[in-house]
Design an enzyme around this catalytic site. Structure first.
Site, PDB file in Angstrom:
ATOM      1  N   ASP A  77      35.264  18.813  29.045  1.00  0.00           N
ATOM      2  CA  ASP A  77      36.398  19.722  29.002  1.00  0.00           C
ATOM      3  C   ASP A  77      37.240  19.655  30.273  1.00  0.00           C
ATOM      4  OD1 ASP A  77      36.122  20.710  26.432  1.00  0.00           O
ATOM      5  OD2 ASP A  77      34.714  22.270  27.029  1.00  0.00           O
ATOM      6  N   GLY A  78      36.608  19.372  31.413  1.00  0.00           N
ATOM      7  CA  GLY A  78      37.366  19.244  32.645  1.00  0.00           C
ATOM      8  C   GLY A  78      38.331  18.069  32.598  1.00  0.00           C
ATOM      9  N   ASP A 147      44.346  28.935  32.417  1.00  0.00           N
ATOM     10  CA  ASP A 147      44.431  30.322  32.861  1.00  0.00           C
ATOM     11  C   ASP A 147      45.031  30.447  34.252  1.00  0.00           C
ATOM     12  OD1 ASP A 147      42.255  29.587  34.574  1.00  0.00           O
ATOM     13  OD2 ASP A 147      40.800  30.257  33.086  1.00  0.00           O
ATOM     14  N   ALA A 188      37.006  29.745  27.957  1.00  0.00           N
ATOM     15  CA  ALA A 188      36.471  29.335  29.259  1.00  0.00           C
ATOM     16  C   ALA A 188      36.053  30.570  30.063  1.00  0.00           C
ATOM     17  CB  ALA A 188      37.511  28.489  29.992  1.00  0.00           C
ATOM     18  N   LEU A 191      36.110  33.963  28.261  1.00  0.00           N
ATOM     19  CA  LEU A 191      34.992  34.218  27.343  1.00  0.00           C
ATOM     20  C   LEU A 191      33.757  34.657  28.115  1.00  0.00           C
ATOM     21  CD1 LEU A 191      33.771  33.995  24.434  1.00  0.00           C
ATOM     22  CD2 LEU A 191      33.112  31.673  25.054  1.00  0.00           C
ATOM     23  N   SER A 192      33.458  33.983  29.224  1.00  0.00           N
ATOM     24  CA  SER A 192      32.286  34.332  30.031  1.00  0.00           C
ATOM     25  C   SER A 192      32.391  35.748  30.591  1.00  0.00           C
ATOM     26  CB  SER A 192      32.148  33.339  31.202  1.00  0.00           C
ATOM     27  OG  SER A 192      31.970  32.024  30.738  1.00  0.00           O
TER      28      SER A 192
END
Length: 286
Positions: A77-78, A147, A188, A191-192
């Protein structure tokens, strides 16, 4: 080419594909050879940016990546985020093969590279338009694919953040920080931190406080056109603004940053069966 629910069915064959890979060449070397073999079989020219040429010892430039019909990412994903940022605002869609841990943004796992990329090169993929964010502070501007985070510049110290949406003041809140995310970024850090997941296709952003000192702070989902203003109301603690994880500015007490859904969009390419909800089920519910 037809459109439905934020996705576009793409039927044009790929003639030129840009390649973006994981930061460690030893992790991706064999996969790159597989990709080159698929491209050769399909008659697709691979275009490498300068850093990829150097990383993999390719010897010479083979074209301009912005001229590609599709960008192929070999990584997690990065790496996907890096590619989406690179092609933000262009017409180049990005498709991923997961060589990372989660791989929520990737369309296929590493074992399916050969057949999956062959299908993509044949035009068997869809494009999802993902809105980006724009942030403005002190005359400087930044674009975010995932974000924008405003947090205390001093580890372990709480900060007081004021916030307003669409010019309407919503007060201030002691907290560790605030996350403002896109639909792609909602799975990301947001969500955490207990924030809402935004389904791809929504033209909105989510706002979630980090460790708020309150029993009533709740995340909000805000549509395009309602900008968020975050101000540092602490007396003696500066705030840090991070865009897609990168520190871009410090906010002294009294300074503010304005964040909103921008006109720029990133284009995520995906195999037809690799939908948002199939990825969500595989990643978060199994």
């Amino acid at each position: 080419m037809s459109s439905e629910a934020g996705s576009i069915t793409q039927s044009t064959e790929v003639k030129r594909a840009a390649v973006i890979t994981h930061g460690k060449p030893e992790t991706i070397g064999a996969a790159l050879e597989r990709l080159q073999a698929v491209a050769s079989d399909r008659g697709v020219d691979l275009l490498f940016p300068d850093e990829e040429i150097e990383k993999h010892g390719l010897g010479s430039d083979r074209g301009t990546v912005e001229e590609a019909d599709l960008a192929v990412v070999l990584g997690g994903d990065g790496t996907m985020l890096r590619a989406l940022r690179r092609f933000l605002g262009t017409t180049v869609p990005v498709i991923g093969v997961n060589f990372g841990r989660v791989g929520f943004l990737a369309s296929m796992e590493a074992g399916l590279l050969d057949q999956g990329i062959a299908r993509a090169f044949a035009g068997d993929y869809r494009i999802v338009e993902l809105p980006a964010l724009g942030a403005d502070a002190g005359g400087e501007q930044w674009a975010a694919v995932n974000d924008v985070v405003v947090t205390s510049s001093t580890l372990g110290r709480m900060i007081e953040l004021g916030w307003a949406i669409g010019g309407e003041d919503l007060g201030s809140l002691p907290c560790d920080g605030l996350i403002c995310c896109t639909p792609s970024g909602s799975t990301a850090y947001n969500l955490s931190n207990g924030g809402p997941v935004l389904v791809w296709g929504l033209d909105a952003m989510a706002i979630t406080f980090v460790a708020p000192h309150s029993l009533h702070a709740r995340p909000l989902v805000v549509p395009r056109g309602r900008d968020l203003t975050v101000s540092n109301r602490a007396a003696d603690v500066s705030a840090t603004v991070l865009v897609d994880g990168h520190r871009v500015r410090e906010l002294a007490p009294g300074e503010e940053v304005v964040i909103g859904v921008s006109a720029q969009r990133s284009l995520l390419a995906t195999l037809p069966e690799s939908t948002f909800f199939s990825r969500y089920r595989r990643t978060f519910t199994s």
